[in-house]
Every structure is written in C-alpha cells, then in structure tokens.
Motif scaffolding. Structure first.
Motif, PDB file in Angstrom:
ATOM      1  N   VAL B 270       0.463  -0.885   0.340  1.00 12.73           N
ATOM      2  CA  VAL B 270      -0.044  -0.228  -0.129  1.00 12.73           C
ATOM      3  C   VAL B 270       0.859   1.347   0.021  1.00 12.73           C
ATOM      4  O   VAL B 270       1.993   1.380   0.760  1.00 12.73           O
ATOM      5  N   VAL B 271       0.396   1.907  -1.065  1.00 12.65           N
ATOM      6  CA  VAL B 271       1.171   3.391  -0.518  1.00 12.65           C
ATOM      7  C   VAL B 271       0.053   4.941  -0.915  1.00 12.65           C
ATOM      8  O   VAL B 271      -0.463   4.605  -1.803  1.00 12.65           O
ATOM      9  N   THR B 272       0.741   5.227   0.346  1.00 14.13           N
ATOM     10  CA  THR B 272      -0.254   6.311   0.117  1.00 14.13           C
ATOM     11  C   THR B 272       0.807   7.469   0.091  1.00 14.13           C
ATOM     12  O   THR B 272       1.343   8.431   1.474  1.00 14.13           O
ATOM     13  N   GLY B 273       1.087   8.451  -0.886  1.00 15.77           N
ATOM     14  CA  GLY B 273       1.595   9.548  -0.883  1.00 15.77           C
ATOM     15  C   GLY B 273       3.379   9.014  -1.139  1.00 15.77           C
ATOM     16  O   GLY B 273       3.685   8.036  -0.363  1.00 15.77           O
ATOM     17  N   PRO B 274       4.229  10.346  -1.002  1.00 11.99           N
ATOM     18  CA  PRO B 274       5.801   9.677  -0.339  1.00 11.99           C
ATOM     19  C   PRO B 274       6.524   9.777   0.711  1.00 11.99           C
ATOM     20  O   PRO B 274       5.125   9.637   1.860  1.00 11.99           O
ATOM     21  N   ARG B 275       7.698   9.775   0.731  1.00 13.94           N
ATOM     22  CA  ARG B 275       7.949   9.252   2.054  1.00 13.94           C
ATOM     23  C   ARG B 275       7.730  10.357   3.327  1.00 13.94           C
ATOM     24  O   ARG B 275       7.377  11.908   3.048  1.00 13.94           O
ATOM     25  N   ARG B 276       6.910  10.575   4.239  1.00 15.34           N
ATOM     26  CA  ARG B 276       6.372  11.344   5.310  1.00 15.34           C
ATOM     27  C   ARG B 276       8.655  11.427   5.972  1.00 15.34           C
ATOM     28  O   ARG B 276       8.909  11.021   5.842  1.00 15.34           O
ATOM     29  N   SER B 277       8.365  13.138   6.511  1.00 16.18           N
ATOM     30  CA  SER B 277       9.618  13.302   6.655  1.00 16.18           C
ATOM     31  C   SER B 277       9.969  12.577   8.223  1.00 16.18           C
ATOM     32  O   SER B 277      11.556  11.917   8.415  1.00 16.18           O
ATOM     33  N   ASP B 278       9.310  11.708   8.983  1.00 15.25           N
ATOM     34  CA  ASP B 278       9.741  10.604  10.018  1.00 15.25           C
ATOM     35  C   ASP B 278       9.678   9.623   9.281  1.00 15.25           C
ATOM     36  O   ASP B 278       9.919   8.253  10.056  1.00 15.25           O
ATOM     37  N   ASP B 279       9.584   8.959   8.126  1.00 22.48           N
ATOM     38  CA  ASP B 279       9.603   7.673   7.629  1.00 22.48           C
ATOM     39  C   ASP B 279      10.853   7.410   7.508  1.00 22.48           C
ATOM     40  O   ASP B 279      12.242   8.118   6.930  1.00 22.48           O
ATOM     41  N   PRO B 280      11.611   6.127   7.714  1.00 25.46           N
ATOM     42  CA  PRO B 280      13.099   5.449   7.276  1.00 25.46           C
ATOM     43  C   PRO B 280      13.353   5.982   6.063  1.00 25.46           C
ATOM     44  O   PRO B 280      14.246   6.032   6.096  1.00 25.46           O
ATOM     45  N   ASP B 281      12.925   5.121   4.729  1.00 25.97           N
ATOM     46  CA  ASP B 281      12.747   5.138   3.293  1.00 25.97           C
ATOM     47  C   ASP B 281      10.764   5.674   3.275  1.00 25.97           C
ATOM     48  O   ASP B 281      10.439   6.073   3.609  1.00 25.97           O
ATOM     49  N   GLY B 282      11.155   5.202   1.611  1.00 30.78           N
ATOM     50  CA  GLY B 282      10.030   5.279   1.011  1.00 30.78           C
ATOM     51  C   GLY B 282      10.489   6.684  -0.295  1.00 30.78           C
ATOM     52  O   GLY B 282      11.704   7.329  -0.309  1.00 30.78           O
ATOM     53  N   PRO B 283       9.429   6.200  -0.947  1.00 27.61           N
ATOM     54  CA  PRO B 283      10.194   7.492  -2.209  1.00 27.61           C
ATOM     55  C   PRO B 283       9.667   9.403  -2.262  1.00 27.61           C
ATOM     56  O   PRO B 283       8.915   9.792  -1.114  1.00 27.61           O
ATOM     57  N   GLU B 284      10.594  10.152  -2.442  1.00 29.70           N
ATOM     58  CA  GLU B 284      10.689  10.985  -2.438  1.00 29.70           C
ATOM     59  C   GLU B 284       9.678  11.606  -3.232  1.00 29.70           C
ATOM     60  O   GLU B 284       8.035  12.887  -2.761  1.00 29.70           O
ATOM     61  N   GLN B 285       9.444  11.025  -4.487  1.00 34.23           N
ATOM     62  CA  GLN B 285       8.378  11.901  -4.807  1.00 34.23           C
ATOM     63  C   GLN B 285       7.244  10.661  -5.418  1.00 34.23           C
ATOM     64  O   GLN B 285       7.747   9.375  -5.921  1.00 34.23           O
ATOM     65  N   VAL B 286       5.529  10.629  -5.191  1.00 32.03           N
ATOM     66  CA  VAL B 286       4.917   9.144  -5.980  1.00 32.03           C
ATOM     67  C   VAL B 286       4.221  10.251  -6.934  1.00 32.03           C
ATOM     68  O   VAL B 286       3.411  11.270  -6.937  1.00 32.03           O
ATOM     69  N   HIS B 287       3.728   9.664  -8.316  1.00 32.50           N
ATOM     70  CA  HIS B 287       3.007  10.048  -9.630  1.00 32.50           C
ATOM     71  C   HIS B 287       2.413   9.287  -9.926  1.00 32.50           C
ATOM     72  O   HIS B 287       2.389   7.589 -10.038  1.00 32.50           O
ATOM     73  N   VAL B 288       0.974   9.098  -9.701  1.00 27.47           N
ATOM     74  CA  VAL B 288       0.004   8.591 -10.678  1.00 27.47           C
ATOM     75  C   VAL B 288       0.052   8.844 -11.573  1.00 27.47           C
ATOM     76  O   VAL B 288      -0.881  10.136 -12.186  1.00 27.47           O
ATOM     77  N   VAL B 289      -0.459   8.396 -12.328  1.00 26.46           N
ATOM     78  CA  VAL B 289      -0.593   8.449 -14.196  1.00 26.46           C
ATOM     79  C   VAL B 289      -2.234   7.381 -14.381  1.00 26.46           C
ATOM     80  O   VAL B 289      -1.822   6.386 -14.131  1.00 26.46           O
TER      81      VAL B 289
END
Lengths: 246, 467
Positions: B270-289
């Motif tokens: 499940v992906v809900t938006g990019p990484r938050r400031s307190d997330d240890p990892d995850g993408p900087e940008q999430v794009h949905v086409v």
C-alpha cells in the motif's frame, strides 16, 4: 400419472440429419404418458444466426417459430439443451421491446429441455430399456449445463438401462469444441479441443458416448470416426427409447 | 497496439500442438485446481463474489466522483496525479516525469496497463534503461517475448527453457530447478533495484477514501520498486478504483482466491503518498498516472460491465480455446475471454473484431468469473456489432440471409432438405462424408460429416400421424 399434452420441437438437425432421435423422443414421451403433438412446418430456432451475430435474421426465425408454437397447447419439449436455451433465454432477450415480447415470454415459459422434463416434470427415469454389454459415458453439453442447469439428469436416465454400466468421463463438463459455426470458422481450434474430449472418452473405457445435444454429438461422432474409434455416439433418448423396430 | 499480420486462426494454427501450448494447458489446469481448492475451503466464496460484484459495479457507476475523490486524496497525501487520455499521452507523461526528476534507470513491477500502452519500447527508444522485476516479466524481457497470461506472463515456458535463457543471457550455469532460477534472478536484480532512480508499478486497486495505491504480488518486487528508488510512478487504468478500504479488502480476497486459490497474495503493498519526514525510507515523489485509453468508450457502451474485471485470470484458465492456443494466439496483452471483450472495446473493432469469435460460447468463463461478468453475452454483442458492420466473410452473410429465407418458409425448408439429401449423395459413402467442398471444408478436415437422412423426421411424423 395423468396424461400430459406436449408439443415436440424436434430441432433442425434432428429433423434433417438425425431423425432417429426424434423417433425415440416420441416413443419415450409416450412411455412417460404424454400425448405428443408435432406442429407442422417447424424449421430452425435461429440459434446459428444468433451465435454469429446475425441477430435480425435470428429474430425473424424466432418470430416464425413463436407463431407456430404459440398457437399450440401444452409443454414444449426440445431434445437439445442449446436449442432449448435459445427459446427459453434468448428469444425473450432478442425480442424485448418488440410486439413479440409477450409471445416470446409465453413460449419460453412453456418450454423444457427433454431430460429435465422427463426427470423433473414427469418423474420418469426407468423406461425398461436394455443394453447388454454397454458401457456408457456422458458428455454434458455446455448450454444445457450452464444455461439450463442440466447436470445429472442424463446420467440418471441412462443409469436405468438394464445391462449397461455408466462410467465417469474425465472433464465431462468441459466444452467439446463444437461451438456451432465456430467448428467451421475455426476448425483447427475446434478440433484441438475435441481431441482432448475424445482422448478422455476413449480413456473412460466406454463403448458408447451419450449426450443431450445432437449438434455436439455429430461433431464428436465425426471426430471418433475419423480416428477409427470403436466408440459409438448416441443421444440419450435413443438409449432409453431403444429401437422398437418402428 | 501493434497489429500482427496474421489472424487469430493463423496464430492459433502455429501454436496448437506445440510445447508452448502444452505448457499453457498444464499451467492453466493447475491454476484452475488451485482456484477450486481455494474456493472450496472458503465457505463464503459465493456471497463474497456477489459482494465484490456489487462493489465493482458501484465503482463503475460512480467512476467520475470516485476518481475525483481519489485524485484529491493522492494530492492531500503529497502525491501528484496525471490524467492520460490515451497510450501516447501516458507514455509522454511518464517520460517527462523521468526527465524532470533526472531519472535514467527504471525498475518496474508487473503492470498490464504498461504492456497495453507499450511503455517499455517507448522509454527504451528514448534512452532510459528499463528492467522488469517480476520474475515472469523479467524472463519475458530477457527473451524479447510478450506475456501470455495476465497473471502468469511466462506460463508458456518450461523451467528448462528458462534455464537455457538465463545461461545464454546472464552467463550463469544452466539449470531447470525453479528455486535456483529464482535465486539467479534475485541476485541479478538486487543490484539493479539499489541503483534505480525510479520505480514504475501498476495498480491493482486505487482506494478513493485515502488516495492509496494497492498492488499485490507474490514476490515482493512491487514493494522494492515503490520504496527503494527516489521516484515512484504508478500506472492505473481508470477503472481500478474502489471507494473504501473495506471494499478493497473484499476485492483482494476474492482476487487471490480466484487467481491462485490463495487466501491473499503474499505481498499486499500500500502506498499513500511519498515518504513523510519521519519515514525511514520511501520515495521522494509519488506520481499516479490515471489512464483512459479507450475505457470511456467501453463505459458508454453495452459492454461496460467488462470494466468490473479484477484481472484474476480465472476465465483464461477455464477457457477451452485459451487452453489449446495460449495467450499469444490473441495477439494482444489481454487474452482469453475477458481479453476478447476488452481488446475490441479499448482498441476498436478493426482488426480485433475476430476475437469475440475465438470462443465456443461454452459459458465456463461466466461460471468462474468472481465478479460474475456475463462474458458470453458480451461476446455475442460484439459479434452482433461485427456482423452489422459487415465484417464477416461474404459466404456467411449470403448464407445467413438464404438460411433465414428458407427457415421461415415451410415449403422452401422441405425442399432444401430434399436437395441436401440428394446433393450429399454425390460426396458421401456409407452415410458419411469425408470431404465437403466450399466453406464447410473446415468441418471435414478433422471430422466425418453425417449425411442428411433420406426421410426427415417431419416426413416420418406426417406418415405416422396420417397412418
């Protein structure tokens, strides 16, 4: 059980190519205490046209058939699952919103596939048929099976035959590959599917393959003959109606 | 879509009886058994099918509202949303995102819609490096092949063939052991994952209430694709939407049961938006086409319900035609019964009108469809469309017209039977015909044809009743 009035819709293939199925149907219906009417002038239900997309043509054939049968009385019995499904399911569909809508619904409501009629409506499963040395296996044709819910009726009917053994068929509910004009338009695909079915038939150990639709059966018979198989092909009604020499 | 020069029948002829077709037959039968076992132990399966059907139909009826809500929520969560009208636009959007983010190395998890829009060749021809990370898709890419099944892209290949391919392309020792093959792919892909700039995924479901993207896999590669690289691009067919999480949960359960008999796929990502400031990892940008590419046309037509499909593949696995021919026969990414409706729906009747005819109308697809889509009646509707557009061969058109005239006139019918009997005498022996000329020759290439009867049943009845 009281005598019941029925109208036989023979189907075009029984009429022209497999009259013995029609004769056996009459015999069996009479044994089941039915008074059999046969409206003159019946032709084809229109299913071949409907299935390839010629719905206007199918509608015209449907109207013709409806005119013929709506004037009669009693249950309309058809020795074919797919033709029965055409009348019961597709006639009301393709005539919806036309001046034949009511007629289509009326006739559909009176129509029954033969094995369901015998087993459920007449409660008749034993016809004193004898077939010594017969090992029978049953193919469940798709439209009867999936459109009308014909599942064990044919098995039940042939199990009553004295001297006959009924053996299971692997993949009995899988399509035989016939598919109407599909068999001519895409013969290689049709034959590839048929091959699996015929392998299963031969592996079953049966010497007679039985079904409830002469269309699929003619396709399977043609395939078995081509591979010089010893397995014979019969409509179930031929098995229970026997041949009384008439 | 690239159209191939041959027809379905032409392709089928090349495939029937080959080791590829045999592998497909074995594979789909195994899937089918798994589905049956998975459904049998799941007492509420039938009720769940009804529920998921209602969920999917609700989504289709409210698609515009749900898409708006979904897009709002994606943005709310920090993601970006792009709408693509067609394949070209979708490909351009993806390439632009990659350029804007300075991404060159792309990893992909399985996405049928990316196959549909032919994203890989588009990106590769523009200098991007694209690596498929789903094992099946990875093999397809290495072999320069196309997927043959919507959930099992290499169903048509044997382990031995894959071993040979790996040895040739990856320089490893040849093996036919699936565990070892898996390990080889894993080792090879690990470095590529870690070096990737962007990850592209598909979307099994978009959940409108939270703007979340759900992807399911059995390999975990979607999780790596959507978390390790800096940029995540999710490609979503616009019908993949559900309103609420409880709808998603029910759908995923029925999807797994119908596809492989599993309770759930091994990984639900499940992906809900990019990484938050307190997330240890995850993408900087999430794009949905969000991709239309013909879906609006389907939605406004008499085959709209096909968009309720959840892509489980059960109809492929049960289809007698698919079993003999395999997915490659269909010449398009969506194969089998569902594909024969979706493909002409998305890409038009030309040249896809013939796919609805690649069916015996046996009805097994409708019986197993978890969403109870009436596939056979849609095939019939498309056949009606093809016939009314005059796409069928002349002999069939003329033949049907003549058949109608004959079958609505008892005199003509009776005389036609007599003529058929007489004519068939010229070519039959012992009551059977081994070869008919003309359009019917396909029948006798594989089967004998029983000769019409001398005395028709109607004539017999008339004699009997008259006697």
């Amino acid at each position: 059980m009281a005598t019941q009035k029925v109208q036989l819709m023979a189907t075009c293939l029984v009429d022209a190519v497999a009259p013995e199925v029609g004769k056996a149907t009459v015999r069996v219906l009479e044994l089941a205490r039915c008074e059999v009417g046969y409206p003159e002038g019946q032709t084809c239900c229109g299913q071949p046209a409907f299935n390839v997309g010629f719905v206007d043509e199918a509608r015209e054939m449907a109207r013709y058939t409806l005119d013929l049968f709506d004037e009669t009385e009693g249950t309309i019995v058809i020795p074919s699952g797919s033709c029965a499904a055409m009348v019961i399911e597709h006639y009301p569909e393709i005539l919806e919103g036309t001046d034949y809508e009511d007629k289509a619904k009326r006739v559909a409501g009176r129509t029954r596939e033969l094995s369901q009629f015998l087993v459920h409506d007449r409660g008749a499963t034993g016809f004193d048929a004898v077939c010594d040395g017969c090992t029978i296996t049953v193919h469940r044709s798709c439209h009867g099976l999936r459109n009308l819910g014909v599942r064990g009726e044919v098995d039940e009917l042939v199990r009553s035959i004295a001297g006959a053994e009924v053996v299971p068929l692997e993949g009995a509910e899988e399509c035989c590959g016939f598919g109407g004009l599909f068999s001519v338009e895409m013969p290689d695909v049709s034959a590839a599917i048929m091959r699996q079915k015929l392998d299963n038939v031969e592996d079953s150990g049966a010497n007679i393959l039985v079904g409830g639709d002469i269309s699929c059966l003619l396709h399977l018979e043609g395939g078995l003959r081509r591979r010089n198989s010893k397995v014979a092909v019969r409509h179930f009604v031929e098995m229970i109606g026997g041949d009384d020499g008439a | 879509m690239s159209s191939q020069p041959v027809t379905f029948l032409g392709r089928a002829r090349e495939l029937i009886g080959t080791p590829e077709a045999a592998a497909v037959d074995r594979g789909v039968r195994r899937f089918n058994e798994m589905r049956l076992a998975g459904s049998a132990e799941y007492a509420v399966m039938e009720a769940m099918r009804d529920r998921v059907r209602a969920i999917r139909l609700h989504s289709l009826r409210n698609l515009d509202k749900l898409l708006d809500r979904f897009a709002d929520q994606v943005i709310e969560a920090g993601g970006r949303v792009h709408f693509a009208r067609d394949a070209d636009e979708a490909n351009q959007i993806v390439a632009q995102i990659l350029r804007d983010t300075g991404s060159r190395r792309v990893v992909k998890s399985k996405s049928m819609v990316s196959e549909e829009i032919e994203l890989n060749p588009y990106l590769i021809s523009r200098g991007f490096s694209v690596t498929e990370t789903d094992l099946g898709e990875f093999i397809v890419q290495l072999a320069d092949d196309v997927p043959s099944h919507i959930i099992a892209p290499v169903l048509h290949k044997t382990a031995a063939q894959i071993g040979k391919l790996f040895a040739r392309k990856l320089g490893v020792e040849e093996t036919a052991d699936p565990t070892k093959l898996n390990q080889i792919a894993r080792d090879h892909l690990r470095e590529i994952f870690l070096a990737a700039d962007a990850g592209i995924s598909g979307v099994n479901l978009g959940v409108a209430e939270t703007g979340s993207i759900v992807t399911v896999t059995n390999e975990g590669n979607a999780r790596l694709c959507t978390t390790a690289p800096r940029v995540h691009i999710a490609l979503m067919g616009m019908e993949r939407i559900v309103a609420r999480w409880e709808d998603a949960a029910a759908t995923l359960e029925v999807l797994a049961r119908s596809a492989t008999g599993q309770h759930l796929s091994v990984y639900t990502n499940v992906v809900t938006g990019p990484r938050r400031s307190d997330d240890p990892d995850g993408p900087e940008q999430v794009h949905v086409v969000i991709i239309d590419n013909g879906r609006s046309d389907i939605l406004g037509s008499d085959i709209a319900e096909i968009l309720a499909c959840i892509r489980c593949g059960a109809c492929l696995n049960i289809c007698p035609v698919f079993r003999e021919v395999g997915g490659h026969g269909y010449g398009t990414v969506y194969s089998g019964p569902v594909g024969s409706v979706v493909t002409p729906g998305l890409h038009g009747m030309n040249p896809w009108w013939e796919l609805p005819y690649a069916s015996t109308l046996c009805g097994a697809c409708e019986e197993v469809c978890p969403v109870r889509i009436q596939i056979p009646s849609m095939l019939l509707k498309l056949r009606e469309r093809a016939a009314s557009e005059g796409r069928l061969p002349g002999w069939l058109e003329k033949g049907m017209s003549r058949y109608r005239t004959t079958a609505t006139d008892p005199v003509k019918w009776a005389s036609a039977k007599k003529w058929l009997y007489r004519l068939s005498g010229l070519v039959s022996m012992g009551g059977y015909i081994r070869r008919v000329p003309g359009p019917g020759r396909g029948w006798t290439r594989f089967r004998d044809l029983r000769r019409p009867a001398k005395q028709s049943f109607s004539d017999w009845m008339r004699d009997r009743d008259g006697a």
